[in-house]
Design a protein around this motif. Structure first.
Motif, PDB file in Angstrom:
ATOM      1  N   ILE A 266      -8.632   0.257  -6.080  1.00 36.53           N
ATOM      2  CA  ILE A 266      -7.574  -0.068  -7.039  1.00 36.53           C
ATOM      3  C   ILE A 266      -7.415  -1.575  -7.172  1.00 36.53           C
ATOM      4  N   ALA A 267      -7.442  -2.279  -6.053  1.00 38.90           N
ATOM      5  CA  ALA A 267      -7.294  -3.737  -6.088  1.00 38.90           C
ATOM      6  C   ALA A 267      -8.397  -4.378  -6.919  1.00 38.90           C
ATOM      7  N   LYS A 268      -9.606  -3.895  -6.800  1.00 42.04           N
ATOM      8  CA  LYS A 268     -10.733  -4.484  -7.524  1.00 42.04           C
ATOM      9  C   LYS A 268     -10.625  -4.276  -9.034  1.00 42.04           C
ATOM     10  N   THR A 269      -9.869  -3.292  -9.471  1.00 43.34           N
ATOM     11  CA  THR A 269      -9.699  -3.085 -10.913  1.00 43.34           C
ATOM     12  C   THR A 269      -8.907  -4.217 -11.560  1.00 43.34           C
ATOM     13  N   TYR A 270      -8.260  -5.044 -10.736  1.00 37.88           N
ATOM     14  CA  TYR A 270      -7.468  -6.160 -11.271  1.00 37.88           C
ATOM     15  C   TYR A 270      -8.277  -7.446 -11.406  1.00 37.88           C
ATOM     16  N   GLU A 271      -9.546  -7.416 -11.056  1.00 38.11           N
ATOM     17  CA  GLU A 271     -10.372  -8.618 -11.150  1.00 38.11           C
ATOM     18  C   GLU A 271     -10.424  -9.192 -12.577  1.00 38.11           C
ATOM     19  N   PRO A 272     -10.477  -8.358 -13.638  1.00 41.37           N
ATOM     20  CA  PRO A 272     -10.470  -8.931 -14.993  1.00 41.37           C
ATOM     21  C   PRO A 272      -9.133  -9.585 -15.351  1.00 41.37           C
ATOM     22  N   HIS A 273      -8.055  -9.136 -14.745  1.00 45.05           N
ATOM     23  CA  HIS A 273      -6.721  -9.646 -15.053  1.00 45.05           C
ATOM     24  C   HIS A 273      -6.314 -10.809 -14.145  1.00 45.05           C
ATOM     25  N   LEU A 274      -6.923 -10.859 -12.967  1.00 41.56           N
ATOM     26  CA  LEU A 274      -6.692 -11.945 -12.018  1.00 41.56           C
ATOM     27  C   LEU A 274      -8.064 -12.510 -11.658  1.00 41.56           C
ATOM     28  N   PRO A 275      -8.607 -13.404 -12.487  1.00 41.76           N
ATOM     29  CA  PRO A 275      -9.977 -13.904 -12.290  1.00 41.76           C
ATOM     30  C   PRO A 275     -10.222 -14.526 -10.922  1.00 41.76           C
ATOM     31  N   SER A 276      -9.166 -15.026 -10.279  1.00 39.59           N
ATOM     32  CA  SER A 276      -9.314 -15.641  -8.961  1.00 39.59           C
ATOM     33  C   SER A 276      -8.963 -14.662  -7.851  1.00 39.59           C
ATOM     34  N   LEU A 277      -9.227 -13.387  -8.095  1.00 42.01           N
ATOM     35  CA  LEU A 277      -8.943 -12.344  -7.099  1.00 42.01           C
ATOM     36  C   LEU A 277     -10.191 -12.059  -6.275  1.00 42.01           C
ATOM     37  N   ARG A 278      -9.993 -12.007  -4.950  1.00 42.94           N
ATOM     38  CA  ARG A 278     -11.044 -11.577  -4.039  1.00 42.94           C
ATOM     39  C   ARG A 278     -10.490 -10.485  -3.138  1.00 42.94           C
ATOM     40  N   VAL A 279     -11.280  -9.453  -2.903  1.00 44.02           N
ATOM     41  CA  VAL A 279     -10.885  -8.366  -2.022  1.00 44.02           C
ATOM     42  C   VAL A 279     -11.821  -8.381  -0.819  1.00 44.02           C
ATOM     43  N   HIS A 280     -11.242  -8.561   0.344  1.00 42.41           N
ATOM     44  CA  HIS A 280     -12.035  -8.685   1.572  1.00 42.41           C
ATOM     45  C   HIS A 280     -11.670  -7.567   2.537  1.00 42.41           C
ATOM     46  N   ASN A 281     -12.648  -6.764   2.902  1.00 42.38           N
ATOM     47  CA  ASN A 281     -12.432  -5.711   3.896  1.00 42.38           C
ATOM     48  C   ASN A 281     -12.875  -6.250   5.241  1.00 42.38           C
ATOM     49  N   MET A 282     -11.909  -6.489   6.123  1.00 42.32           N
ATOM     50  CA  MET A 282     -12.261  -7.129   7.399  1.00 42.32           C
ATOM     51  C   MET A 282     -12.713  -6.123   8.460  1.00 42.32           C
ATOM     52  N   GLY A 283     -12.635  -4.816   8.160  1.00 45.45           N
ATOM     53  CA  GLY A 283     -13.176  -3.825   9.071  1.00 45.45           C
ATOM     54  C   GLY A 283     -12.409  -3.647  10.354  1.00 45.45           C
ATOM     55  N   ALA A 284     -11.209  -4.194  10.419  1.00 40.15           N
ATOM     56  CA  ALA A 284     -10.361  -4.056  11.606  1.00 40.15           C
ATOM     57  C   ALA A 284      -8.919  -4.000  11.130  1.00 40.15           C
ATOM     58  N   ARG A 285      -8.001  -3.736  12.049  1.00 42.32           N
ATOM     59  CA  ARG A 285      -6.603  -3.614  11.666  1.00 42.32           C
ATOM     60  C   ARG A 285      -5.716  -4.545  12.475  1.00 42.32           C
ATOM     61  N   GLY A 286      -4.716  -5.091  11.794  1.00 41.04           N
ATOM     62  CA  GLY A 286      -3.769  -5.977  12.457  1.00 41.04           C
ATOM     63  C   GLY A 286      -3.099  -6.890  11.451  1.00 41.04           C
ATOM     64  N   VAL A 287      -1.767  -6.989  11.530  1.00 38.26           N
ATOM     65  CA  VAL A 287      -1.010  -7.841  10.611  1.00 38.26           C
ATOM     66  C   VAL A 287      -1.411  -9.303  10.770  1.00 38.26           C
ATOM     67  N   SER A 288      -1.310  -9.813  11.981  1.00 38.25           N
ATOM     68  CA  SER A 288      -1.621 -11.223  12.226  1.00 38.25           C
ATOM     69  C   SER A 288      -3.091 -11.521  11.980  1.00 38.25           C
ATOM     70  N   LEU A 289      -3.963 -10.603  12.381  1.00 34.11           N
ATOM     71  CA  LEU A 289      -5.389 -10.772  12.137  1.00 34.11           C
ATOM     72  C   LEU A 289      -5.665 -10.872  10.641  1.00 34.11           C
ATOM     73  N   GLY A 290      -5.003 -10.028   9.847  1.00 33.02           N
ATOM     74  CA  GLY A 290      -5.198 -10.059   8.407  1.00 33.02           C
ATOM     75  C   GLY A 290      -4.743 -11.364   7.782  1.00 33.02           C
ATOM     76  N   ARG A 291      -3.597 -11.845   8.197  1.00 30.17           N
ATOM     77  CA  ARG A 291      -3.087 -13.104   7.646  1.00 30.17           C
ATOM     78  C   ARG A 291      -3.953 -14.276   8.069  1.00 30.17           C
ATOM     79  N   ASN A 292      -4.376 -14.301   9.318  1.00 30.90           N
ATOM     80  CA  ASN A 292      -5.261 -15.374   9.776  1.00 30.90           C
ATOM     81  C   ASN A 292      -6.594 -15.341   9.044  1.00 30.90           C
ATOM     82  N   THR A 293      -7.107 -14.147   8.792  1.00 28.54           N
ATOM     83  CA  THR A 293      -8.356 -14.005   8.048  1.00 28.54           C
ATOM     84  C   THR A 293      -8.187 -14.528   6.623  1.00 28.54           C
TER      85      THR A 293
END
Length: 246
Positions: free
Chosen positions: A48-75
């Motif tokens: 769903i997030a990737k469907t917004y790439e045409p509307h938000l040209p500076s959008l990147r979706v990164h799957n970090m393959g792990a879970r964690g709030v702080s880890l996600g923000r640091n990434t």
């Protein structure tokens, strides 16, 4: 206008991510990039997030393959191209003029890190009083024991790197620990009251209104007296919310 890197952390947010991304599409302030950092969702969040790439040209979706709030923000900060950073949770909602007002306030007051109040006016009636008390606590604590809501928090890569980012060993109040450390070397304040974000009440619905308030009161009293919680003294796992209709 200074550019902003917006870091959104997600975990199974297929029912909410489109709302936030749609809010970003219509922002009056246009100089920003969006980085969605997904914590290995097993639903349609990434698609769903990737469907917004045409509307938000500076959008990147990164799957970090792990879970964690702080880890996600640091990434997200590592991937960010700009110094100014805005951390958002997927269940946050923003008015079209949010970024413009926030950036104006930050620039006028020369803030490095800035917290944002929850929107009391648009909160469900049964939560208004609680949100009001919570906002009052954020206002008062900024002067002696800074606290914040990581669901909507401004920072910079410079400050983030200086303090070592979010502590990935902390599961509860990691955002409060972040601003407490940041405030020691940088200028931190809450933004003006008229700048507010909407917050999905699913946490209050699932965990209970009074129980949630008691949990955070207990956690912050504990932090004030004994310091940060690095050993899951009060467990609060990322992504434990069940799907709720809104």
């Amino acid at each position: 206008m200074k550019p902003v890197s917006i870091v959104i952390i997600t975990l199974n947010e297929q029912k909410r991510i489109s709302r936030l991304l749609s809010d970003l599409v219509v922002q009056n302030y246009r100089n920003f990039e969006v980085i969605v950092v997904d914590s290995a969702s097993d639903d349609l969040t990434v698609k769903i997030a990737k469907t917004y790439e045409p509307h938000l040209p500076s959008l990147r979706v990164h799957n970090m393959g792990a879970r964690g709030v702080s880890l996600g923000r640091n990434t997200g900060v590592k991937l960010a191209q700009h110094d100014r950073v805005l951390f958002l949770d997927a269940d946050t909602r923003l008015e079209p003029n949010f970024l413009a007002q926030a950036m104006k306030d930050i620039n006028q007051r020369q803030l490095d890190v800035a917290g944002v109040y929850r929107n009391v006016q648009k909160a469900p009636l049964k939560f208004k009083a609680g949100y009001g008390v919570f906002n009052a606590g954020l206002f008062l604590s900024q002067f002696f024991f800074p606290t914040a809501v990581g669901a909507c928090l401004f920072s910079t890569k410079t400050v983030h790197q200086k303090i070592g980012g979010f502590d990935e060993e902390i599961e509860l109040c990691e955002d409060c620990d972040y601003v407490k450390r940041a405030a020691k070397t940088s200028r931190y304040r809450m933004l003006s009251h008229y700048i507010a974000f909407e917050f999905d009440p699913r946490r209050l619905v699932q965990d209970g209104y009074l129980s949630t308030g008691a949990l955070y009161l207990r956690a912050n009293v504990r932090r004030l007296i004994l310091g940060e919680m690095h050993n899951q003294e009060i467990p609060y796992p990322f992504g434990h919310y069940r799907e709720q209709s809104r």
